[in-house]
Design a protein around this motif. Sequence first.
Motif, PDB file in Angstrom:
ATOM      1  N   HIS A 179       0.820  -1.105   0.032  1.00 52.75           N
ATOM      2  CA  HIS A 179       0.179  -0.041  -0.027  1.00 52.75           C
ATOM      3  C   HIS A 179       0.980   1.242   0.048  1.00 52.75           C
ATOM      4  O   HIS A 179       0.640   2.348  -0.652  1.00 52.75           O
ATOM      5  CB  HIS A 179      -1.005   0.002   1.221  1.00 52.75           C
ATOM      6  N   LEU A 180       1.964   1.443   0.934  1.00 50.40           N
ATOM      7  CA  LEU A 180       2.616   2.495   0.944  1.00 50.40           C
ATOM      8  C   LEU A 180       3.581   2.396  -0.429  1.00 50.40           C
ATOM      9  O   LEU A 180       3.804   3.678  -0.943  1.00 50.40           O
ATOM     10  CB  LEU A 180       3.699   2.506   2.110  1.00 50.40           C
ATOM     11  N   GLN A 181       3.943   1.360  -0.934  1.00 49.39           N
ATOM     12  CA  GLN A 181       4.860   1.515  -2.191  1.00 49.39           C
ATOM     13  C   GLN A 181       3.900   1.958  -3.452  1.00 49.39           C
ATOM     14  O   GLN A 181       4.351   2.788  -4.041  1.00 49.39           O
ATOM     15  CB  GLN A 181       5.114  -0.030  -2.715  1.00 49.39           C
ATOM     16  N   VAL A 182       2.493   1.666  -3.256  1.00 47.88           N
ATOM     17  CA  VAL A 182       1.471   2.538  -4.362  1.00 47.88           C
ATOM     18  C   VAL A 182       1.525   4.052  -4.309  1.00 47.88           C
ATOM     19  O   VAL A 182       1.727   4.784  -4.906  1.00 47.88           O
ATOM     20  CB  VAL A 182       0.251   1.769  -4.099  1.00 47.88           C
ATOM     21  N   GLN A 183       1.445   4.461  -2.979  1.00 46.61           N
ATOM     22  CA  GLN A 183       1.541   5.822  -2.685  1.00 46.61           C
ATOM     23  C   GLN A 183       2.738   6.469  -3.347  1.00 46.61           C
ATOM     24  O   GLN A 183       2.619   7.637  -3.650  1.00 46.61           O
ATOM     25  CB  GLN A 183       1.282   5.998  -1.287  1.00 46.61           C
ATOM     26  N   ILE A 184       3.856   5.780  -2.888  1.00 52.77           N
ATOM     27  CA  ILE A 184       5.079   6.633  -3.280  1.00 52.77           C
ATOM     28  C   ILE A 184       5.309   6.605  -5.008  1.00 52.77           C
ATOM     29  O   ILE A 184       5.725   7.532  -5.457  1.00 52.77           O
ATOM     30  CB  ILE A 184       6.289   5.881  -2.758  1.00 52.77           C
ATOM     31  N   ALA A 185       4.781   5.513  -5.507  1.00 49.67           N
ATOM     32  CA  ALA A 185       4.783   5.271  -7.056  1.00 49.67           C
ATOM     33  C   ALA A 185       3.835   6.382  -7.520  1.00 49.67           C
ATOM     34  O   ALA A 185       4.288   6.933  -8.766  1.00 49.67           O
ATOM     35  CB  ALA A 185       4.329   4.024  -7.562  1.00 49.67           C
ATOM     36  N   LEU A 186       2.617   6.522  -6.973  1.00 47.60           N
ATOM     37  CA  LEU A 186       1.591   7.470  -7.380  1.00 47.60           C
ATOM     38  C   LEU A 186       2.063   9.008  -7.374  1.00 47.60           C
ATOM     39  O   LEU A 186       2.113   9.799  -8.450  1.00 47.60           O
ATOM     40  CB  LEU A 186       0.350   7.261  -6.682  1.00 47.60           C
ATOM     41  N   ILE A 187       2.936   9.329  -6.262  1.00 52.15           N
ATOM     42  CA  ILE A 187       3.198  10.655  -6.186  1.00 52.15           C
ATOM     43  C   ILE A 187       4.534  11.027  -6.620  1.00 52.15           C
ATOM     44  O   ILE A 187       4.826  12.064  -7.362  1.00 52.15           O
ATOM     45  CB  ILE A 187       3.029  10.857  -4.413  1.00 52.15           C
ATOM     46  N   PHE A 188       5.625  10.067  -6.104  1.00 49.71           N
ATOM     47  CA  PHE A 188       6.911  10.441  -6.623  1.00 49.71           C
ATOM     48  C   PHE A 188       7.306   9.708  -7.904  1.00 49.71           C
ATOM     49  O   PHE A 188       8.407  10.133  -8.243  1.00 49.71           O
ATOM     50  CB  PHE A 188       7.761  10.041  -5.453  1.00 49.71           C
ATOM     51  N   GLY A 189       6.623   8.765  -8.360  1.00 45.47           N
ATOM     52  CA  GLY A 189       7.154   8.026  -9.655  1.00 45.47           C
ATOM     53  C   GLY A 189       7.895   6.883  -9.305  1.00 45.47           C
ATOM     54  O   GLY A 189       8.356   6.553  -8.263  1.00 45.47           O
TER      55      GLY A 189
END
Length: 213
Positions: free
Chosen positions: A91-101
Amino acid sequence: MTSVLIRRGRDTRDVQARRKDHVEILQESSHLQAKERGLSRHQTSQHLDLGRPASRTVIFRWWKISLRSEYRSTKPGEVKESHEDFLENSHLQVQIALIFGARILDHVFNLCEGKFDFLERLSDNLLLSIISYLDLEDIARLSQTSCRFAKLCMADKLWEQIVQSACDNITPEMRALAADMGWRQMFFTNKLQLQRRLRKRRERQESQRDSQL
């Protein structure tokens, strides 16, 4: 949400291939989530703190920035995970991928797995001092490794150090000529051509003085 988790102890090439698929799947999943929830990057500000390697923590913070009164009392949020827990937290990996690439997510993966690039943490001045001791062939090869090293290997400050180490004495005339043509070009110019350039420079300066008189 579909995700591929990376496990330790597998073949390095297999891990890299799975990581690439993992990042692509996370990006696709995160965009779908954003579309379903109506998320906008302009609604929330985020901060990713990787800390020092010794701390072994990943800290993800976010807070609302809005003129609306209902958001004025909203407190910042924070998720703090150890490196081991982050590798399992899709879940946290998804957020980082969404926001920071994907590139930042891959960088965080490398840090969490202990793959530190200490050269990237060194200052430009320290790297220039180290590069100045390399052979010319090694400098040429190093310039092809990354954009940062390409700029450093072409930097005038580096070639000034190289010229100074190759010459016993650098006169003010030589420094003035280097300011015009660059230290790198001066290094690769043969001695006879340099003498001609210096002579022309003196003649030009003398003619300017005569015209002023």
